[in-house]
Write an enzyme that holds these catalytic residues in place. Structure first.
Site, short mmCIF file in Angstrom:
data_model
loop_
_atom_site.label_atom_id
_atom_site.label_comp_id
_atom_site.label_asym_id
_atom_site.label_seq_id
_atom_site.Cartn_x
_atom_site.Cartn_y
_atom_site.Cartn_z
N GLY A 1 0.79 -1.23 0.00
CA GLY A 1 0.00 0.00 0.00
C GLY A 1 0.82 1.27 0.00
O GLY A 1 2.01 1.27 -0.29
N HIS B 1 3.73 1.67 -8.04
CA HIS B 1 2.64 0.69 -7.89
C HIS B 1 1.67 0.79 -9.05
O HIS B 1 1.21 -0.21 -9.60
CB HIS B 1 1.85 0.95 -6.60
CG HIS B 1 2.61 0.75 -5.34
ND1 HIS B 1 2.94 1.79 -4.49
CD2 HIS B 1 3.10 -0.36 -4.76
CE1 HIS B 1 3.59 1.32 -3.45
NE2 HIS B 1 3.71 0.01 -3.59
N GLN C 1 7.61 -9.68 7.75
CA GLN C 1 8.82 -9.32 7.02
C GLN C 1 9.55 -8.13 7.61
O GLN C 1 10.51 -7.65 7.03
CB GLN C 1 8.52 -9.11 5.54
CG GLN C 1 7.68 -7.89 5.20
CD GLN C 1 7.26 -7.89 3.74
OE1 GLN C 1 6.42 -8.67 3.31
NE2 GLN C 1 7.85 -7.00 2.95
N SER D 1 7.44 3.85 -1.04
CA SER D 1 6.54 4.38 -0.01
C SER D 1 7.37 5.00 1.11
O SER D 1 6.93 5.94 1.79
CB SER D 1 5.67 3.26 0.56
OG SER D 1 4.98 2.62 -0.49
N ARG D 2 8.58 4.49 1.32
CA ARG D 2 9.43 4.99 2.41
C ARG D 2 10.01 6.38 2.12
O ARG D 2 10.52 7.02 3.03
CB ARG D 2 10.57 4.00 2.69
CG ARG D 2 10.07 2.72 3.36
CD ARG D 2 11.20 1.83 3.85
NE ARG D 2 10.72 0.78 4.71
CZ ARG D 2 10.51 -0.49 4.32
NH1 ARG D 2 10.76 -0.85 3.08
NH2 ARG D 2 10.07 -1.38 5.18
#
Ligand code: PAF
Length: 282
Positions: free
Chosen positions: A31, A37, A61, A186-187
């Site tokens: 997400g 994505h 994970q 996303s990070r």
């Protein structure tokens, strides 16, 4: 677009599609969607007749001191973006359903999981392989699509599918970058403005390595020395690893012959970023 959060509902819908011979594509994600994505989803739309996107921040994970709690989450925003791309099912299982009390089965893809990120994130790829196999069983895709930014993950999933005789075609898709070259992740949302500038050292290292190879350099040491110097000269950064590996076996390459993958993991402040590129003899 329908949102399904129950594995049993997902599995029975997938089974009925399978019985009708419908070609189903899965894009597994955690997400907080970005263009990377969306490009996987757009490609998925093209290669199948039903597109399932799974959205699950997989606790298995993440190590104990990693960013599981703070990993960015925004289901409403993600659902809007997925719908716009034409996703059929957004599959959002919950941890309590995927790993109920008593859960004790894990998948390990042996030596491929040991080096690179595996050496710095013990148990990470066991968590990835386990959840991906569960997602495959729940969604029964003919095709599953992964980004090449997580290149080691992609190689591990291909091995998993081959070793366990899963009738699934795994497709790796190119890294999508911001205009200035930073690989989308996303990070990236964690980065402060000065860290965001420093984060460009990953892409600059990859470009410098490509230039060296284009100029005739073939030595692993010379390529990695250059990369290490660029990272070391950039504020807020700390190198986890820079490695030159065989694109399929992920074994270290001493002298570039044909093609090799340059793999990078760099801390920028408290954010760990990865990136990679293919280096090819011309
Ligand atoms: O690449 C990711 O986002 C995750 O590792 C994956 C494949 C969705 C498994 O949790």
């Amino acid at each position: 677009m329908e949102i399904i959060d129950n594995p049993r509902d997902m599995q029975s819908l997938a089974a009925s599609w399978q019985a009708q011979g419908i070609r189903t594509v899965l894009v597994p994600t955690m997400g907080y969607f970005h263009q990377g994505h969306l490009s996987l989803m757009e490609y998925g739309r093209e290669v199948g007749s039903r597109l399932i996107v799974s959205l699950f921040v997989n606790p298995l994970q993440f190590g104990p001191n990693e960013d599981y709690q703070r990993y960015p989450r925004d289901l409403i925003r993600d659902a809007g973006m997925a719908e716009e791309v034409g996703v059929d099912i957004l599959y959002t299982p919950r941890a309590k359903h995927l790993y109920p009390p008593g859960y004790q089965t894990y998948v390990t893809v042996d030596s491929l999981s040991q080096g690179l990120c595996g050496a710095f994130r013990p148990g990470h790829f066991r968590g990835v392989a386990t959840v991906v196999l569960k997602l495959f069983n729940q969604t029964r895709p003919q095709v599953a699509i992964f980004g090449e930014k997580d290149y080691q993950q992609l190689v591990i999933i291909k091995r998993l599918v081959a070793d366990l005789d899963l009738p699934i075609t795994i497709i790796g898709r190119p890294i999508v970058r911001e205009l200035d070259g930073l690989a989308m992740s996303s990070r990236n949302a964690y980065l402060s403005p000065p860290e965001r500038s420093s984060a460009l050292c990953l892409y600059r290292s990859l470009l410098a390595a490509r230039e060296l190879v284009a100029a005739g350099e073939r030595s692993r040491q010379a390529i990695l020395d250059t990369v290490q110097q660029i990272i070391a000269a950039t504020p807020y950064t700390r190198l986890d690893y820079a490695e030159l590996v065989d694109p399929e076996t992920l074994e270290k390459v001493q002298v570039l012959r044909g093609a090799a993958r340059l793999m990078l993991a760099v801390w920028v402040g408290s954010t760990r970023l990865i990136d990679n590129t293919l280096l090819k003899e011309t």
